[in-house]
Design a protein around this motif. Structure first.
Motif, short mmCIF file in Angstrom:
data_model
loop_
_atom_site.label_atom_id
_atom_site.label_comp_id
_atom_site.label_asym_id
_atom_site.label_seq_id
_atom_site.Cartn_x
_atom_site.Cartn_y
_atom_site.Cartn_z
N UNK A 39 -40.30 -77.78 -11.40
CA UNK A 39 -41.22 -79.46 -10.82
C UNK A 39 -42.09 -79.39 -12.42
N UNK A 40 -42.72 -78.44 -12.88
CA UNK A 40 -43.61 -79.07 -13.89
C UNK A 40 -43.17 -79.76 -15.33
N UNK A 41 -41.75 -79.87 -15.62
CA UNK A 41 -41.79 -80.09 -16.97
C UNK A 41 -40.55 -81.31 -16.42
N UNK A 42 -40.56 -82.30 -17.10
CA UNK A 42 -39.25 -82.96 -16.99
C UNK A 42 -38.66 -84.15 -18.05
N UNK A 43 -37.52 -84.29 -18.06
CA UNK A 43 -37.23 -85.66 -18.74
C UNK A 43 -37.11 -87.24 -18.16
N UNK A 44 -37.50 -87.81 -18.55
CA UNK A 44 -37.28 -89.68 -18.08
C UNK A 44 -36.37 -90.39 -19.33
N UNK A 45 -35.15 -90.72 -18.95
CA UNK A 45 -33.97 -91.45 -19.62
C UNK A 45 -33.39 -92.64 -19.23
N UNK A 46 -33.94 -93.56 -19.77
CA UNK A 46 -33.04 -94.68 -19.48
C UNK A 46 -31.80 -95.08 -20.40
N UNK A 47 -30.76 -95.63 -20.38
CA UNK A 47 -29.91 -95.62 -20.96
C UNK A 47 -29.29 -96.61 -20.81
N UNK A 48 -29.36 -98.14 -21.99
CA UNK A 48 -28.08 -99.25 -21.89
C UNK A 48 -27.27 -99.49 -22.36
N UNK A 49 -25.90 -99.40 -21.95
CA UNK A 49 -25.35 -100.03 -22.66
C UNK A 49 -24.78 -101.41 -23.15
N UNK A 50 -24.25 -102.05 -24.21
CA UNK A 50 -23.77 -103.40 -24.47
C UNK A 50 -24.25 -103.19 -25.82
N UNK A 51 -25.09 -102.54 -26.09
CA UNK A 51 -25.34 -103.25 -28.06
C UNK A 51 -24.06 -102.80 -28.97
N UNK A 52 -24.67 -103.36 -30.25
CA UNK A 52 -23.23 -102.83 -31.61
C UNK A 52 -23.59 -101.29 -31.83
N UNK A 53 -24.84 -100.79 -31.74
CA UNK A 53 -24.17 -99.52 -32.24
C UNK A 53 -25.64 -98.86 -31.67
N UNK A 54 -24.94 -97.58 -31.83
CA UNK A 54 -26.15 -96.31 -30.61
C UNK A 54 -27.74 -96.50 -30.97
N UNK A 55 -28.69 -96.50 -30.70
CA UNK A 55 -29.77 -96.47 -30.36
C UNK A 55 -30.61 -95.34 -29.57
N UNK A 56 -31.51 -94.78 -30.73
CA UNK A 56 -32.48 -93.05 -29.36
C UNK A 56 -34.02 -93.02 -29.76
N UNK A 57 -34.61 -92.65 -28.59
CA UNK A 57 -36.08 -92.75 -28.64
C UNK A 57 -36.46 -91.34 -28.15
N UNK A 58 -37.39 -91.00 -28.64
CA UNK A 58 -37.66 -89.69 -27.55
C UNK A 58 -39.59 -90.26 -28.55
N UNK A 59 -39.91 -89.57 -27.44
CA UNK A 59 -41.16 -90.11 -27.22
C UNK A 59 -42.51 -90.94 -28.46
N UNK A 60 -41.37 -91.96 -28.25
CA UNK A 60 -41.59 -93.95 -28.68
C UNK A 60 -41.38 -93.36 -30.20
N UNK A 61 -40.81 -92.52 -30.91
CA UNK A 61 -39.99 -92.36 -31.66
C UNK A 61 -38.78 -92.10 -32.29
N UNK A 62 -38.18 -92.86 -33.11
CA UNK A 62 -36.57 -93.09 -32.90
C UNK A 62 -36.06 -91.34 -33.75
N UNK A 63 -35.32 -91.05 -33.04
CA UNK A 63 -34.33 -89.89 -33.44
C UNK A 63 -33.37 -89.74 -34.57
#
Length: 324
Positions: A39-63
């Motif tokens: 319970x101490x460690x987790x990841x919260x991820x939001x995904x939204x489709x409908x974009x022209x290309x894929x973009x990914x960000x982790x902890x405020x920085x682009x992947x």
């Protein structure tokens, strides 16, 4: 139907380890494994489709680079399942140090699998979601579920999945001694491949781990904490022994790692029953029962480890969608 979804998944620590693949393409493991979700460690991820290309960000920085490409390859799997071709935005936040041997990829890809599939309109059963998550990161198959989980090695894509294991009253807890939260010098994937390809001890590790797996399930069913702990510690040490046999040798241990391992043995000699396990990183996880958790934490802190986390069993992945 929602085009946007958010998922929260928790990391898991293997009591019987996953180390080595029979098929890298679809992440089929060499052996089955057993884990405890935290319970101490987790990841919260939001995904939204409908974009022209894929973009990914982790902890405020682009992947970018391989990390970004890995996300895109995973989204390709979801696109194939959903019959769509659009891009997606992925935004993740970790409470677990990334790439430090604390199972950030497990929580990360479990959350990504759940959020991306839900937002794409898929309604996957838990087993199907576990299979999908496995293809992003093997151990993510187990983070779909809370508490104790088993991941079956299987013979093919459809038979390699995780499922929950009933805890009949072990009352488990874990104390994490964070020796170094920095990024590992060699990734788990690279170290796993090197060990499997070059260590003469790897086949013995696989054989021993298969026996450990069967024995662990029996110990859990019998609520035998001592046997669960003994198997947890010995299985981890055997895994690291196989890594030391690689060419070149793989060792994540640091002086403080060894110091904590000795501390765990000392605690047992004084009647505080606890057992150590380590993954591909220098940090030591200490398995105990809930009533011993604070005593173990205090002892590790008194030994000079400044970053210590306590954890009880965590929940399975949870998803929310904008249309709910």
């Amino acid at each position: 139907m929602s085009e946007r979804a958010t998922a929260v998944a928790h990391s898991n620590i293997a009591l019987i380890k996953y180390w080595g693949k029979r098929d890298e393409g679809i992440a089929l493991p060499a052996t089955s494994s057993v884990s405890l979700t935290l319970d101490a460690y987790s990841t919260r991820t939001t995904v939204e489709w409908g974009r022209d290309t894929d973009t990914a960000e982790l902890d405020g920085a682009p992947l970018a680079g391989e990390a970004g490409a890995r996300v895109t390859r995973f989204l390709d799997l979801v696109r194939s399942l959903a019959g769509r071709s659009d891009g997606a935005s992925v935004i993740s936040r970790n409470t677990v140090p990334t790439a430090a041997g604390l199972a950030s990829s497990a929580s990360g890809f479990a959350a990504l699998a759940a959020a991306a599939s839900s937002a794409a309109g898929l309604d996957l059963a838990p087993r199907e979601l576990s299979i999908l998550a496995r293809k992003g990161s093997g151990s993510a198959a187990r983070s779909i579920f809370g508490d104790l989980a088993v991941w079956f090695a299987g013979d093919d894509d459809a038979s390699s999945f995780a499922e929950p294991v009933t805890d009949p009253g072990l009352d488990l807890a874990m104390v994490v001694a964070v020796v170094d939260a920095g990024v590992k010098t060699i990734s788990s994937r690279a170290a796993m491949r090197l060990t499997a390809e070059t260590s003469p001890y790897f086949p013995a590790w696989v054989d021993a781990s298969r026996t450990d797996f069967t024995d662990m399930l029996a110990a859990i069913a019998a609520s035998d904490f001592t046997r669960v702990g003994e198997l947890t510690e010995s299985n981890a040490m055997r895994m690291h022994a196989s890594m030391l046999g690689a060419t070149p040798p793989v060792s994540y241990w640091q002086p403080d790692s060894v110091r904590v391992l000795h501390l765990v043995r000392d605690l047992r000699s004084t009647g505080i029953e606890c057992y150590a396990t380590m993954d591909a990183g220098p940090n030591v996880k200490i398995l105990c029962q809930r009533r011993r958790m604070e005593s173990v934490r205090d002892a590790v802190t008194a030994a000079g480890i400044t970053r210590v986390t306590t954890s009880l069993p965590g929940p399975g992945v949870a998803v929310s969608r904008d249309d709910e």
